[in-house]
Design an enzyme around this catalytic site. Structure first.
Site, short mmCIF file in Angstrom:
data_model
loop_
_atom_site.label_atom_id
_atom_site.label_comp_id
_atom_site.label_asym_id
_atom_site.label_seq_id
_atom_site.Cartn_x
_atom_site.Cartn_y
_atom_site.Cartn_z
N GLU A 92 55.47 88.27 79.42
CA GLU A 92 54.21 88.71 79.99
C GLU A 92 53.04 87.85 79.56
O GLU A 92 53.05 87.24 78.49
CB GLU A 92 53.95 90.16 79.57
N CYS A 105 46.18 85.80 77.15
CA CYS A 105 47.14 86.02 76.06
C CYS A 105 48.52 85.65 76.58
O CYS A 105 48.97 86.20 77.58
CB CYS A 105 47.07 87.50 75.68
N CYS A 112 61.78 88.33 70.17
CA CYS A 112 61.32 87.72 68.92
C CYS A 112 62.32 88.04 67.83
O CYS A 112 62.85 89.14 67.76
CB CYS A 112 59.94 88.25 68.54
N CYS A 116 59.37 92.75 63.40
CA CYS A 116 58.40 93.60 62.71
C CYS A 116 58.60 95.06 63.12
O CYS A 116 58.87 95.36 64.28
CB CYS A 116 56.97 93.15 63.02
N CYS A 119 56.48 96.55 66.16
CA CYS A 119 56.30 95.71 67.35
C CYS A 119 57.45 95.93 68.33
O CYS A 119 58.61 95.79 67.95
CB CYS A 119 56.22 94.25 66.94
N CYS A 348 48.07 95.15 72.88
CA CYS A 348 48.95 94.44 71.95
C CYS A 348 50.20 95.22 71.62
O CYS A 348 50.16 96.41 71.40
CB CYS A 348 48.22 94.23 70.64
#
Ligand code: SAH
Ligand code: SF4
Length: 379
Positions: A92, A105, A112, A116, A119, A348
């Site tokens: 995205e 962004c 990933c 984390c 996230c 975010c």
């Protein structure tokens, strides 16, 4: 044979590629400007390019856009695009307009590997690195689409700032990231100043050092905790690169950084890292009283965007404000991130929400709200 994607090259790369085709550097500059400044993807429309070069390119090269799965526009002007990058992977990009700037962004990886706790991209796991062309295409496509959509006067940019804060850890995809950053900065490309391009990292220390030497843009570091014990839990990469090392690399980065501070991002998690003692420990940490090196910095507190699998909650507004006050009272500039695009899950950490179910790409495609393809890329 697969065509060469010209979005994979920074200007030096394109120059080398043109040399292989027997062309001089100034031809590469012309081509680069057509692609990035004018948004042109069709070689036959690049009118001042030698016919012979256009014919050669037609056979072996292309300017490859990302295919858009969906576009969502928020009431506050934020626009989010979901792109299909193959094999059920989606990434995205989000455009966030403000009075004096337009920020894009963008993503650096599908998924990933850092993992984390808070996230949703991290929860999804790692699929693959994006290529330079896929990173740059997010900017190329969006910039030229928005110029038309917003009917901007010739020469006016839609996107004035780029932040590498979408999906993925940019510094774990360094070899693709570097030419992408150089294209953003290049005067023949997007001409963005180094302070308007921000790399956000969870703290890949050796790569912070390389970025400092290769292409020192603005740096944001996702801190999230004042102690190794807590950061080990929230950002698993901390076990490899603990806080003292991370802060040392931040301090060294400032020697070459375009700004004289590092931005520390801090995601506010209720009862986990949002207590007054955490704020006090942070002050001690960054001012060098905790034994680590002092780092001139600003803090950006991010209200956590919850997602079901996290088992975590967002800190209350009061908690965030009193946390901010402790930092501010210690002389540290602290902002609280406005949540933008909440109604379209563009905030975010929400960026992976929609793609968690990777097996379902086909179904999502049919559900997509609006399909938009920039004219230069559609032809
Ligand atoms: N991998 C890089 C950049 C992408 S994440 C990094 O970690 O810095 C961009 C920012 O969003 C990071 O500061 C990250 O900590 C934050 N973030 C991730 N998930 C979030 C969530 N659920 N709520 C709020 N912020 C989140
Ligand atoms: Fe990766 Fe950044 Fe998410 Fe951590 S916060 S899992 S580093 S994208």
């Amino acid at each position: 044979m697969e065509r060469v994607n010209l979005l994979d090259f920074d200007l030096d790369g394109l120059t080398a590629y043109c040399a292989e085709l027997g062309e001089k550097r100034f031809r590469a500059v012309q081509l680069f400007r057509w692609i990035h400044q004018k948004g042109e993807a069709r070689f036959d429309r690049m009118s001042d390019l030698a016919r012979s070069l256009r014919d050669k390119l037609e056979l072996v090269a292309e300017v490859r856009p990302l295919s858009i799965l969906s576009e969502h526009a928020s009431a506050d002007g934020t626009i989010k695009w979901l792109y299909d990058v193959g094999q059920g992977n989606a990434i995205e990009a989000v455009f966030i307009p403000e009075d004096d700037r337009g920020t894009l962004c963008i993503s650096s990886q599908a998924g990933c590997a850092v993992g984390c706790r808070f996230c949703s991209t991290g929860h999804q796991g790692f699929s693959r690195n994006l290529s330079t062309g896929e990173i740059v295409a997010q900017l190329w496509q969006t910039e030229h689409h928005l110029r038309q959509r917003l009917a901007l006067p010739a020469g006016q940019r839609a996107i004035t700032n780029v932040v590498m804060m979408g999906m993925g850890e940019p510094l774990q995809n360094y070899s693709a990231l570097l030419p992408a950053l150089r294209t953003m900065l290049d005067d023949h490309g997007y001409g963005l100043s180094r302070r308007r391009v921000t790399v956000s990292t969870s703290g890949v220390v050796p790569m912070i050092e390389r970025l400092r030497d290769d292409c020192p843009v603005a740096l944001a570091v996702s801190l999230h905790a004042p102690t190794d014990a807590l950061r080990d839990q929230l950002v698993p990469l901390n076990r490899k690169y603990p806080l003292a090392e991370l802060l040392r690399s931040c301090s060294a980065y400032l020697d070459k950084a375009p700004r004289d501070f590092i931005t520390f991002e801090y995601c506010m998690l209720e009862g986990v890292n949002d207590q007054p003692e955490h704020a006090a420990a942070l002050v001690a940490l960054v001012t060098g009283r905790g034994g680590a090196v002092r780092v001139p910095c600003k803090f950006n507190l991010i209200p956590f965007n919850p997602f079901p699998a996290s088992g975590l909650r967002r800190s209350s507004k009061e908690q965030v404000m009193s946390f901010a006050r402790i930092l501010q009272d210690a002389g540290i500039v602290t902002t609280v991130r406005k949540t933008r695009g909440d109604d379209i899950d563009a905030a975010c950490g929400q960026l992976a929400g929609e793609v968690q179910d990777r097996t379902n790409a086909q179904q999502r495609m049919t559900r997509s709200v609006i399909r938009v393809v920039p004219t230069s890329a559609a032809s």
